[in-house]
Design a protein around this motif. Sequence first.
Motif, mmCIF file in Angstrom:
data_model
loop_
_atom_site.group_PDB
_atom_site.id
_atom_site.type_symbol
_atom_site.label_atom_id
_atom_site.label_comp_id
_atom_site.label_asym_id
_atom_site.label_seq_id
_atom_site.Cartn_x
_atom_site.Cartn_y
_atom_site.Cartn_z
ATOM 1 N N ILE A 49 -7.324 8.770 -54.437
ATOM 2 C CA ILE A 49 -8.491 9.338 -53.751
ATOM 3 C C ILE A 49 -8.029 9.818 -52.379
ATOM 4 O O ILE A 49 -7.472 9.037 -51.600
ATOM 5 N N VAL A 50 -8.240 11.104 -52.085
ATOM 6 C CA VAL A 50 -7.757 11.636 -50.809
ATOM 7 C C VAL A 50 -8.790 12.520 -50.131
ATOM 8 O O VAL A 50 -9.636 13.132 -50.768
ATOM 9 N N ASN A 51 -8.684 12.562 -48.827
ATOM 10 C CA ASN A 51 -9.346 13.521 -47.957
ATOM 11 C C ASN A 51 -8.259 13.929 -46.982
ATOM 12 O O ASN A 51 -8.195 13.423 -45.868
ATOM 13 N N ALA A 52 -7.362 14.803 -47.430
ATOM 14 C CA ALA A 52 -6.127 15.040 -46.689
ATOM 15 C C ALA A 52 -5.618 16.464 -46.875
ATOM 16 O O ALA A 52 -6.077 17.192 -47.743
ATOM 17 N N ARG A 53 -4.634 16.805 -46.076
ATOM 18 C CA ARG A 53 -3.921 18.079 -46.230
ATOM 19 C C ARG A 53 -2.597 17.770 -46.931
ATOM 20 O O ARG A 53 -1.787 16.994 -46.432
ATOM 21 N N ILE A 54 -2.423 18.382 -48.113
ATOM 22 C CA ILE A 54 -1.191 18.217 -48.874
ATOM 23 C C ILE A 54 -0.677 19.616 -49.188
ATOM 24 O O ILE A 54 -1.432 20.470 -49.657
ATOM 25 N N LYS A 55 0.614 19.841 -48.939
ATOM 26 C CA LYS A 55 1.128 21.201 -49.117
ATOM 27 C C LYS A 55 2.615 21.204 -49.463
ATOM 28 O O LYS A 55 3.331 20.218 -49.247
ATOM 29 N N GLY A 81 -11.643 16.328 -50.184
ATOM 30 C CA GLY A 81 -11.707 17.412 -49.224
ATOM 31 C C GLY A 81 -10.437 17.667 -48.454
ATOM 32 O O GLY A 81 -9.403 17.082 -48.717
ATOM 33 N N SER A 82 -10.549 18.561 -47.511
ATOM 34 C CA SER A 82 -9.505 19.069 -46.651
ATOM 35 C C SER A 82 -8.772 20.204 -47.360
ATOM 36 O O SER A 82 -9.426 21.084 -47.897
ATOM 37 N N GLU A 83 -7.411 20.184 -47.417
ATOM 38 C CA GLU A 83 -6.694 21.367 -47.879
ATOM 39 C C GLU A 83 -5.517 21.024 -48.776
ATOM 40 O O GLU A 83 -4.749 20.111 -48.485
ATOM 41 N N GLY A 114 -13.751 21.963 -48.901
ATOM 42 C CA GLY A 114 -12.334 21.769 -49.227
ATOM 43 C C GLY A 114 -11.705 23.072 -49.696
ATOM 44 O O GLY A 114 -12.381 24.008 -50.114
ATOM 45 N N VAL A 115 -10.376 23.143 -49.603
ATOM 46 C CA VAL A 115 -9.631 24.349 -49.970
ATOM 47 C C VAL A 115 -8.512 23.978 -50.945
ATOM 48 O O VAL A 115 -7.780 23.014 -50.713
ATOM 49 N N SER A 149 -16.774 24.466 -52.130
ATOM 50 C CA SER A 149 -15.365 24.515 -51.780
ATOM 51 C C SER A 149 -14.790 25.888 -52.068
ATOM 52 O O SER A 149 -15.392 26.708 -52.742
ATOM 53 N N TYR A 150 -13.581 26.101 -51.588
ATOM 54 C CA TYR A 150 -12.901 27.389 -51.689
ATOM 55 C C TYR A 150 -11.648 27.213 -52.533
ATOM 56 O O TYR A 150 -10.762 26.425 -52.183
ATOM 57 N N ILE A 151 -11.588 27.909 -53.671
ATOM 58 C CA ILE A 151 -10.373 27.918 -54.475
ATOM 59 C C ILE A 151 -9.931 29.372 -54.629
ATOM 60 O O ILE A 151 -10.723 30.251 -54.944
#
Length: 176
Positions: A49-55, A81-83, A114-115, A149-151
């Motif tokens: 479970i995350v609410n984080a930026r992962i890239k 959420g987040s990105e 979220g993105v 959200s934005y995908i």
Amino acid sequence: NNISFYPFGVNISNPWEYVFDGDGHTIKGLNIAPPNVSQNENYIGLFSIVNARIKNLVVEGSLQSQHLCVAAGGLIGNYKGSELYNIVNKIQVTGASDTFMCGGICGIMTSYGGVIQNCVNMGTITNNCSLPAINTCVGGIIGYMTGDSYIDHNVNMGQIGCAYGDTVYIGGIVGS
């Protein structure tokens, strides 16, 4: 390599909330199959479970959800959420007989704002949910999505399927 792995962020009241930049590296040989799933651990992925930026990350291996798993994703079980940017999933995701949602990047996306952008699924995503009167969702990127959200610019190149289910929603990008 091929060692069982226990996901990050398993508590729904305290999701994983950091920045993870894979810097283009690959995590190989993941075998995600948590043994004793409890009430707070019913979202399965590299990150639970995350609410984080992962890239900027590639993940390879397999994921087999266990009993009582609500959602399974190659990267994230429950994305709050987040990105997420530039993620490539090569994990084979297999949902158990009582798993409702499966996705290549995330099983369920419950974020507002979220993105998910420039992500690719190359893994095979299969849900084996056999519970009656259950909506089963399978998607190449997201199994089930709620919120606003934005995908954008995401691609599914993997096979997607569902073995059972009274009502089944399957999509190349989003199941439902």
